[in-house]
Design a protein around this motif. Structure first.
Motif, PDB file in Angstrom:
ATOM      1  N   SER A   1      12.446 -72.781  -9.756  1.00  0.00           N
ATOM      2  CA  SER A   1      11.774 -72.251 -10.942  1.00  0.00           C
ATOM      3  C   SER A   1      10.423 -71.626 -10.617  1.00  0.00           C
ATOM      4  N   ALA A   2      10.005 -71.748  -9.362  1.00  0.00           N
ATOM      5  CA  ALA A   2       8.762 -71.113  -8.916  1.00  0.00           C
ATOM      6  C   ALA A   2       9.042 -70.024  -7.888  1.00  0.00           C
ATOM      7  N   GLU A   3      10.298 -69.630  -7.768  1.00  0.00           N
ATOM      8  CA  GLU A   3      10.731 -68.615  -6.801  1.00  0.00           C
ATOM      9  C   GLU A   3      10.900 -67.272  -7.499  1.00  0.00           C
ATOM     10  N   THR A   4      10.157 -66.269  -7.032  1.00  0.00           N
ATOM     11  CA  THR A   4      10.158 -64.976  -7.719  1.00  0.00           C
ATOM     12  C   THR A   4      11.536 -64.328  -7.782  1.00  0.00           C
ATOM     13  N   LYS A   5      12.369 -64.560  -6.773  1.00  0.00           N
ATOM     14  CA  LYS A   5      13.693 -63.926  -6.770  1.00  0.00           C
ATOM     15  C   LYS A   5      14.585 -64.467  -7.879  1.00  0.00           C
ATOM     16  N   ILE A   6      14.269 -65.659  -8.374  1.00  0.00           N
ATOM     17  CA  ILE A   6      15.005 -66.243  -9.495  1.00  0.00           C
ATOM     18  C   ILE A   6      14.295 -65.951 -10.815  1.00  0.00           C
ATOM     19  N   THR A   7      13.002 -66.232 -10.874  1.00  0.00           N
ATOM     20  CA  THR A   7      12.284 -66.094 -12.141  1.00  0.00           C
ATOM     21  C   THR A   7      12.238 -64.654 -12.630  1.00  0.00           C
ATOM     22  N   SER A   8      12.172 -63.696 -11.715  1.00  0.00           N
ATOM     23  CA  SER A   8      12.072 -62.292 -12.133  1.00  0.00           C
ATOM     24  C   SER A   8      13.321 -61.810 -12.856  1.00  0.00           C
ATOM     25  N   VAL A   9      14.449 -62.497 -12.655  1.00  0.00           N
ATOM     26  CA  VAL A   9      15.679 -62.153 -13.380  1.00  0.00           C
ATOM     27  C   VAL A   9      15.488 -62.379 -14.875  1.00  0.00           C
ATOM     28  N   PHE A  10      14.732 -63.418 -15.207  1.00  0.00           N
ATOM     29  CA  PHE A  10      14.567 -63.804 -16.603  1.00  0.00           C
ATOM     30  C   PHE A  10      13.235 -63.336 -17.198  1.00  0.00           C
ATOM     31  N   LEU A  11      12.217 -63.214 -16.371  1.00  0.00           N
ATOM     32  CA  LEU A  11      10.871 -62.939 -16.882  1.00  0.00           C
ATOM     33  C   LEU A  11      10.405 -61.523 -16.597  1.00  0.00           C
ATOM     34  N   ASN A  12      11.140 -60.787 -15.766  1.00  0.00           N
ATOM     35  CA  ASN A  12      10.842 -59.381 -15.488  1.00  0.00           C
ATOM     36  C   ASN A  12       9.477 -59.140 -14.852  1.00  0.00           C
ATOM     37  N   ASN A  13       8.954 -60.136 -14.172  1.00  0.00           N
ATOM     38  CA  ASN A  13       7.713 -59.975 -13.422  1.00  0.00           C
ATOM     39  C   ASN A  13       7.635 -61.072 -12.379  1.00  0.00           C
ATOM     40  N   LYS A  14       6.527 -61.155 -11.680  1.00  0.00           N
ATOM     41  CA  LYS A  14       6.388 -62.161 -10.626  1.00  0.00           C
ATOM     42  C   LYS A  14       5.520 -63.332 -11.053  1.00  0.00           C
ATOM     43  N   GLU A  15       5.287 -63.444 -12.348  1.00  0.00           N
ATOM     44  CA  GLU A  15       4.550 -64.592 -12.861  1.00  0.00           C
ATOM     45  C   GLU A  15       5.528 -65.620 -13.407  1.00  0.00           C
ATOM     46  N   GLY A  16       5.068 -66.870 -13.527  1.00  0.00           N
ATOM     47  CA  GLY A  16       5.922 -67.926 -14.036  1.00  0.00           C
ATOM     48  C   GLY A  16       5.100 -69.095 -14.521  1.00  0.00           C
ATOM     49  N   PHE A  17       5.481 -70.303 -14.141  1.00  0.00           N
ATOM     50  CA  PHE A  17       4.755 -71.504 -14.539  1.00  0.00           C
ATOM     51  C   PHE A  17       3.338 -71.490 -13.964  1.00  0.00           C
ATOM     52  N   ASP A  18       2.423 -72.032 -14.740  1.00  0.00           N
ATOM     53  CA  ASP A  18       1.051 -72.159 -14.249  1.00  0.00           C
ATOM     54  C   ASP A  18       0.916 -73.329 -13.280  1.00  0.00           C
ATOM     55  N   ALA A  19       1.715 -74.375 -13.475  1.00  0.00           N
ATOM     56  CA  ALA A  19       1.631 -75.562 -12.625  1.00  0.00           C
ATOM     57  C   ALA A  19       3.017 -76.157 -12.435  1.00  0.00           C
ATOM     58  N   VAL A  20       3.418 -76.347 -11.184  1.00  0.00           N
ATOM     59  CA  VAL A  20       4.711 -76.951 -10.859  1.00  0.00           C
ATOM     60  C   VAL A  20       4.484 -78.153  -9.958  1.00  0.00           C
ATOM     61  N   LEU A  21       4.925 -79.334 -10.415  1.00  0.00           N
ATOM     62  CA  LEU A  21       4.868 -80.552  -9.624  1.00  0.00           C
ATOM     63  C   LEU A  21       6.309 -80.903  -9.246  1.00  0.00           C
ATOM     64  N   ALA A  22       6.683 -80.597  -8.014  1.00  0.00           N
ATOM     65  CA  ALA A  22       8.043 -80.824  -7.535  1.00  0.00           C
ATOM     66  C   ALA A  22       8.054 -82.019  -6.590  1.00  0.00           C
ATOM     67  N   GLU A  23       9.006 -82.928  -6.797  1.00  0.00           N
ATOM     68  CA  GLU A  23       9.063 -84.164  -6.030  1.00  0.00           C
ATOM     69  C   GLU A  23      10.431 -84.347  -5.376  1.00  0.00           C
ATOM     70  N   ALA A  24      10.433 -84.758  -4.117  1.00  0.00           N
ATOM     71  CA  ALA A  24      11.598 -85.311  -3.422  1.00  0.00           C
ATOM     72  C   ALA A  24      12.865 -84.470  -3.535  1.00  0.00           C
ATOM     73  N   ALA A  25      12.750 -83.182  -3.320  1.00  0.00           N
ATOM     74  CA  ALA A  25      13.918 -82.298  -3.361  1.00  0.00           C
ATOM     75  C   ALA A  25      14.751 -82.446  -2.089  1.00  0.00           C
ATOM     76  N   GLU A  26      15.976 -81.914  -2.123  1.00  0.00           N
ATOM     77  CA  GLU A  26      16.790 -81.787  -0.915  1.00  0.00           C
ATOM     78  C   GLU A  26      16.635 -80.363  -0.393  1.00  0.00           C
ATOM     79  N   CYS A  27      16.146 -80.219   0.825  1.00  0.00           N
ATOM     80  CA  CYS A  27      15.805 -78.893   1.334  1.00  0.00           C
ATOM     81  C   CYS A  27      16.650 -78.438   2.525  1.00  0.00           C
ATOM     82  N   ARG A  28      17.585 -79.260   3.008  1.00  0.00           N
ATOM     83  CA  ARG A  28      18.464 -78.835   4.096  1.00  0.00           C
ATOM     84  C   ARG A  28      19.710 -78.131   3.579  1.00  0.00           C
TER      85      ARG A  28
END
Length: 377
Positions: A191-218
């Motif tokens: 939800s903080a990745e421009t390649k995803i958010t720009s599909v819905f928001l039509n710009n490179k802005e998004g959330f003002d603050a993102v607190l992401a915890e313990a994701a799976e990244c592999r």
């Protein structure tokens, strides 16, 4: 030769443990099973947990993965989801934080003292909260036993729909935040990745603050060249002892995100396990599944997985061609997601047994609150 699939199924094993060990917050007579269906949401219990909020219906969509968000195929699979919006008393405009659940589903909002306390503390600061149910309308109550039930990217689409709704809400001051653990943490990264958010928001802005915890990244199919939305402050938190979702791959990924200086902070908590704010002493969960021995899966900027991974999928004979796989993924994302899951069994890279829990809620709460206070108020 190593064999796996080109999707991000594996990430879904990495979410909050079932909430059944938690005490209910004022919902003794609420039947959670009867209130989770394609037409009902577990969030119907929330007025008894945190009174004063409003149940909101939102139009959303289901996609197989990020590729089908970027190419627009997600629009072929509409769904109606439910949110619970609770705002500080009064009529003034306020910032709002979206709270995203893990594989325990929206049930965790009912049981989790951490989430209840966080919401109430945010309200005291003058910050509202919107909780989203990503599962019930898609036919799942939770996914911790069967992670193929709901594609992970579906939660991000829901989040973008909620973002647009809240941005224009009469009591919103336009400042929006996000918090999520595990599956929710991955949602935060997407939800903080421009390649995803720009599909819905039509710009490179998004959330003002993102607190992401313990994701799976592999295994999540994260982008090889990630880029943070331009206005976002990202705090990424992970426990060093987490053996369900590993901290090191996420630390390396977050460090690779293209961002302006000062936009990102990483905090790896020494000795903390998955679900560290559950209020329960860490203990072994023998049935929880992990995929640490499976090959890493990543995605390029156009939503393509590398050719080797695609070849391996075809080698498992889940589909006869790449084109057939893409067509099925676009037309029936949930069904195809579940079908693809069979490849992991053939790959024989699944293991079981993780340690979950922690009594760090009181210790962690000031950090979480200060992050939103500093970036939303």
């Amino acid at each position: 030769m190593k064999k796996t699939i080109f999707i991000l199924i594996a990430i879904l094993f990495t979410s909050s443990v079932s909430a059944k060990h938690w005490e209910r917050n004022g919902t003794k007579n609420f039947d959670l099973n009867a209130n989770c269906s394609k037409t009902k949401s577990i969030l119907r219990a929330m007025p008894d947990v945190i009174p004063g909020g409003e149940l909101i219906k939102l139009n959303s969509f289901t996609a197989f993965d990020q590729r089908f968000v970027m190419n627009g195929a997600y629009k072929n699979n509409p769904v109606e989801i439910t949110g619970y919006l609770i705002l500080p008393k009064g009529s003034n405009k306020v910032p709002i934080v979206i709270n995203s659940h893990g594989s325990g589903g929206a049930e965790s909002f009912v049981y989790s003292h951490w989430k209840k306390d966080l919401t109430e503390n945010l309200l005291d600061l003058g910050i509202g909260t919107m909780m989203l149910d990503n599962f019930c309308s898609r036919g799942a109550k939770n996914t911790y036993r069967d992670q193929s039930k709901v594609p992970a990217i579906a939660a991000t689409i829901d989040t973008m729909m909620a973002f647009k709704f809240l941005k224009s809400h009469p009591r919103s001051n336009g400042k929006l935040g996000f918090i999520g653990h595990s599956r929710g943490g991955l949602n935060g990264l997407f939800s903080a990745e421009t390649k995803i958010t720009s599909v819905f928001l039509n710009n490179k802005e998004g959330f003002d603050a993102v607190l992401a915890e313990a994701a799976e990244c592999r295994m999540s199919g994260l982008f090889l060249e990630p880029e943070l939305t331009t206005n976002t402050k990202l705090l990424y938190v992970h426990g060093s002892a987490d053996d369900w979702t590993l901290a090191k791959p996420c630390e390396e990924f977050v460090k690779s995100i293209k961002a302006k200086k000062g936009q990102i902070e990483i905090d790896i908590k020494d000795g903390w396990y998955h679900d560290w704010h559950s209020g329960q002493k860490p203990k072994k969960h023998k049935r929880a599944m992990i995929l640490h021995r499976c090959p890493e899966i990543r995605m390029d900027n156009d939503g393509n997985y590398n050719q080797e991974i695609i070849d391996l999928v075809l080698g498992h004979k889940i589909f006869t061609s790449k084109e057939e796989a893409f067509k099925a993924s676009a037309e029936d994302p949930s069904g195809t997601f579940k079908k693809m899951f069979k490849a992991f069994k053939k790959e024989k890279c699944l293991d079981k047994g993780v340690t979950i829990g922690g009594k760090h809620a009181e210790e962690y709460m000031p950090q979480a609150l200060n992050f939103f206070k500093e970036n939303l108020l």
